[in-house]
Structure formats: structure tokens, C-alpha cells
Design a protein around this motif. Structure first.
Motif, short mmCIF file in Angstrom:
data_model
loop_
_atom_site.label_atom_id
_atom_site.label_comp_id
_atom_site.label_asym_id
_atom_site.label_seq_id
_atom_site.Cartn_x
_atom_site.Cartn_y
_atom_site.Cartn_z
N ILE A 114 0.83 -1.21 0.00
CA ILE A 114 0.00 0.00 0.00
C ILE A 114 0.86 1.25 0.00
O ILE A 114 0.68 2.16 -0.83
CB ILE A 114 -0.95 0.00 1.21
N ASN A 115 1.81 1.33 0.93
CA ASN A 115 2.55 2.58 1.15
C ASN A 115 3.59 2.87 0.08
O ASN A 115 3.85 4.04 -0.22
CB ASN A 115 3.24 2.55 2.51
N LEU A 116 4.22 1.84 -0.45
CA LEU A 116 5.27 2.04 -1.45
C LEU A 116 4.80 1.66 -2.85
O LEU A 116 4.76 2.51 -3.75
CB LEU A 116 6.51 1.22 -1.07
N MET A 143 8.49 11.48 8.17
CA MET A 143 9.82 11.60 8.76
C MET A 143 10.41 10.23 9.03
O MET A 143 11.62 10.08 9.23
CB MET A 143 9.77 12.43 10.04
N ALA A 144 9.57 9.19 9.02
CA ALA A 144 10.06 7.81 9.17
C ALA A 144 10.95 7.41 8.00
O ALA A 144 11.66 6.40 8.09
CB ALA A 144 8.88 6.84 9.28
N ALA A 145 10.94 8.18 6.92
CA ALA A 145 11.88 7.92 5.84
C ALA A 145 13.31 8.17 6.28
O ALA A 145 14.25 7.58 5.74
CB ALA A 145 11.55 8.80 4.63
N PHE A 146 13.50 9.05 7.27
CA PHE A 146 14.83 9.46 7.72
C PHE A 146 15.16 8.98 9.13
O PHE A 146 16.32 8.75 9.46
CB PHE A 146 14.95 10.98 7.67
N VAL A 162 9.53 5.41 -0.62
CA VAL A 162 8.81 6.48 -1.32
C VAL A 162 9.73 7.66 -1.57
O VAL A 162 9.74 8.24 -2.67
CB VAL A 162 7.58 6.90 -0.50
N TRP A 163 10.49 8.03 -0.56
CA TRP A 163 11.44 9.16 -0.70
C TRP A 163 12.43 8.90 -1.83
O TRP A 163 12.62 9.72 -2.72
CB TRP A 163 12.14 9.37 0.64
N ALA A 164 13.07 7.72 -1.80
CA ALA A 164 14.06 7.38 -2.82
C ALA A 164 13.42 7.31 -4.20
O ALA A 164 14.00 7.77 -5.20
CB ALA A 164 14.73 6.05 -2.47
N SER A 182 8.01 14.91 -2.47
CA SER A 182 7.66 14.04 -1.35
C SER A 182 7.53 14.89 -0.09
O SER A 182 8.35 15.76 0.19
CB SER A 182 8.70 12.93 -1.15
N LEU A 183 6.46 14.63 0.66
CA LEU A 183 6.15 15.37 1.88
C LEU A 183 6.42 14.46 3.07
O LEU A 183 5.94 13.32 3.11
CB LEU A 183 4.68 15.80 1.86
#
Length: 280
Positions: A114-116, A143-146, A162-164, A182-183
Motif C-alpha cells: 500500500i505505502n510504497l 519523517m520515518a523515511a529518515f 517512497v522518498w528514494a 515528497s512530503l
């Protein structure tokens, strides 16, 4: 590109009936945008659309981000209805807190799907429409991306992906004058967060969302989302003071982990997740 006027623009939003999706839709309508609302609940979509405008301004379509066919069908119908699509916001997502030991493979795979994968499918289905208008694609990450919390491997992996992915796709689509952003908000209150507040992570891992892990207002996240689109920004954190964490994750990760996560409390959270009947 700055000053991307939203008046009359057609913006499609996945996860439109969720806490962030609903608030974002209202704010974007306030900027004069026309909205294609996408979600699983047709009745909820119709009710939401009726509160935001007339059918030629706001309409809803059932779409499942786990199905490319579903997204392609919904976005094609929205483009025909409105005459095109300028912006797509991939806001659908799920979140749970579970340790690797206690998590079922199905939970991990569903979160990633779902998320990616759901963001990739949304962007892929939207691309033909957005290319025609040199528009903009926005993914709601986190912020969980970082900052990679324990008991959150599935969620962190999905949001970092998602960020990458956005950084990669942005380079591909620059030739078509299509923007990709990306937010990355920190914790903010939505119905999806209710379950998290009841689990061991809230008190033991995130210190009851005090200090480093405090909530920001939903309105602050929505304002940043609107700003992302209006300024066609690349990567935005909420609050903005977290941008250093986003820009230097490798440098700061160890420091944040040492400050933010107590080893004994994390261990207790893992035990309680695995044996909830023993919690207390």
C-alpha cells in the motif's frame, strides 16, 4: 517553478476520505482547485464530494492503490470528467507498530504494497494525464523515511522507499516539465494514529509523543502539502526545522537513536507486543 496557481487546476487525491486526505481536499478547494477524490468507499466519497462543491468541481471514484488497473480506470474517468488532470497526490497509506518477531509476513507485505507500491502505481497511472499538462506528482511520505523507529521496520521501509523513488522519478520526468515531490511530516493526529496511541510504542518508544516525538497540528501538515503543490517543491519536512535530519540522515541517525530511544524501554515494548497479556 514557483507560484503554480491552483485555481481551476484538477487535482486527484488517493486516500481522499482519510484524515489527511479529507483535510487536504478542503484546503485545495479553498484555493479554487477541482478535485478528483479516490478511495475505496464510494458512499463516503459521494458524501465528501457533495460537501465540497458541484459535480463539475468535485467528484469521487472508487480506486484501490493495490491495483494498477483500478487506478488507471479511475484516473481515466476523472480525466474525461474534468477534461484532464494537473496534479496527483498519493496520500493513501497504512500504519501499525509491530516488532519483527511478532509481525506476520502478511502485515509487512501489505504495508509495503500500500505505502510504497501503491504510490508507484498511482504515479504510473497518473503519468499520461499529468505529462499532457506538465503537472506535478506528490507523495505523502513521513519523517520515518529518515528516522527509523524500532517496531516500525515495515512502515519505515515503505516511507524511505517512497522518498528514494520520488528522487529517482523526478530525474526521469524533468525532461517533460513534470515535477515530483515528497512530503515528510512528523507525527500528527488523524484516526490512523488512534491505534498507535493505545500501543506500547507511544509510551515506551516515543515517550508519549513528548519532546523529540511531539505531534504537529494537522493544519500545519496540510499547509505544507498545499505549499508543496503551489511551489512544486521536491522534498519538504513538517516541521521545517526537521529539514536537517532529512538532508543528513547518515550523519545524524546515530545521534537521534541515542537521544530518542531508550534501550530498556524499546525492549519492553517488544516484549509487550509479543505478549500483550503480560503487559502491565
Amino acid at each position: 517553478m514557483n507560484n503554480y496557481d491552483l485555481k481551476g487546476r484538477v487535482i486527484a487525491i488517493t486516500g481522499a476520505t482519510g484524515g489527511l486526505g479529507r483535510a487536504a481536499a478542503q484546503a485545495l478547494r479553498g484555493r479554487g482547485a477541482k478535485l478528483a477524490l479516490l478511495d475505496l468507499d464510494l458512499e463516503g466519497l459521494d458524501q465528501q464530494a457533495a460537501t465540497l462543491g458541484q459535480p463539475d468541481e468535485v467528484a469521487g471514484w472508487v480506486a484501490n492503490v493495490r491495483s494498477l488497473d483500478s487506478l488507471e480506470t479511475a484516473l481515466a474517468a476523472a480525466a474525461q470528467h474534468f477534461g484532464g488532470i494537473d496534479v496527483v497526490v498519493a496520500a493513501a497509506g497504512v500504519a501499525t507498530q509491530e516488532s519483527m518477531e511478532s509481525m506476520s509476513p502478511e502485515v509487512f507485505e501489505r504495508t509495503i504494497d500500500i505505502n510504497l507500491n501503491g504510490v508507484w502505481r498511482t504515479f504510473r497511472a497518473a503519468l499520461p494525464h499529468v505529462k499532457r499538462r506538465q503537472g506535478y506528482l506528490l507523495a505523502v511520505s513521513s519523517m520515518a523515511a529518515f528516522v527509523h523507529s524500532p517496531l516500525n521496520a515495515h512502515y519505515c521501509a515503505s516511507k524511505a522507499g517512497v522518498w528514494a523513488m520520488c528522487d529517482s522519478i523526478r530525474l526521469e520526468l524533468a525532461q517533460f516539465r513534470v515535477g515530483v515531490g515528497s512530503l515528510h511530516p512528523t507525527f500528527f493526529m488523524t484516526p490512523m494514529m488512534d491505534a498507535a496511541l493505545q500501543g506500547p510504542c507511544s509510551a515506551l518508544v516515543w515517550n508519549n509523543h513528548q519532546g523529540l516525538w511531539k505531534f504537529v497540528a494537522l493544519e500545519q501538515v496540510v499547509a505544507a502539502l498545499v505549499d508543496c503543490i503551489e511551489r512544486r517543491r521536491d522534498t519538504v519536512t513538517v516541521p521545517g526545522s526537521n529539514s536537517l535530519v532529512a538532508k543528513a540522515p547518515g550523519l545524524l541517525r546515530r545521534i537521534i537513536e541515542r537521544i530518542g530511544f531508550d534501550t530498556d524501554r524499546v525492549a519492553k515494548a517488544v516484549r509487550e507486543q509479543a505478549n500483550p497479556q503480560e503487559a502491565g
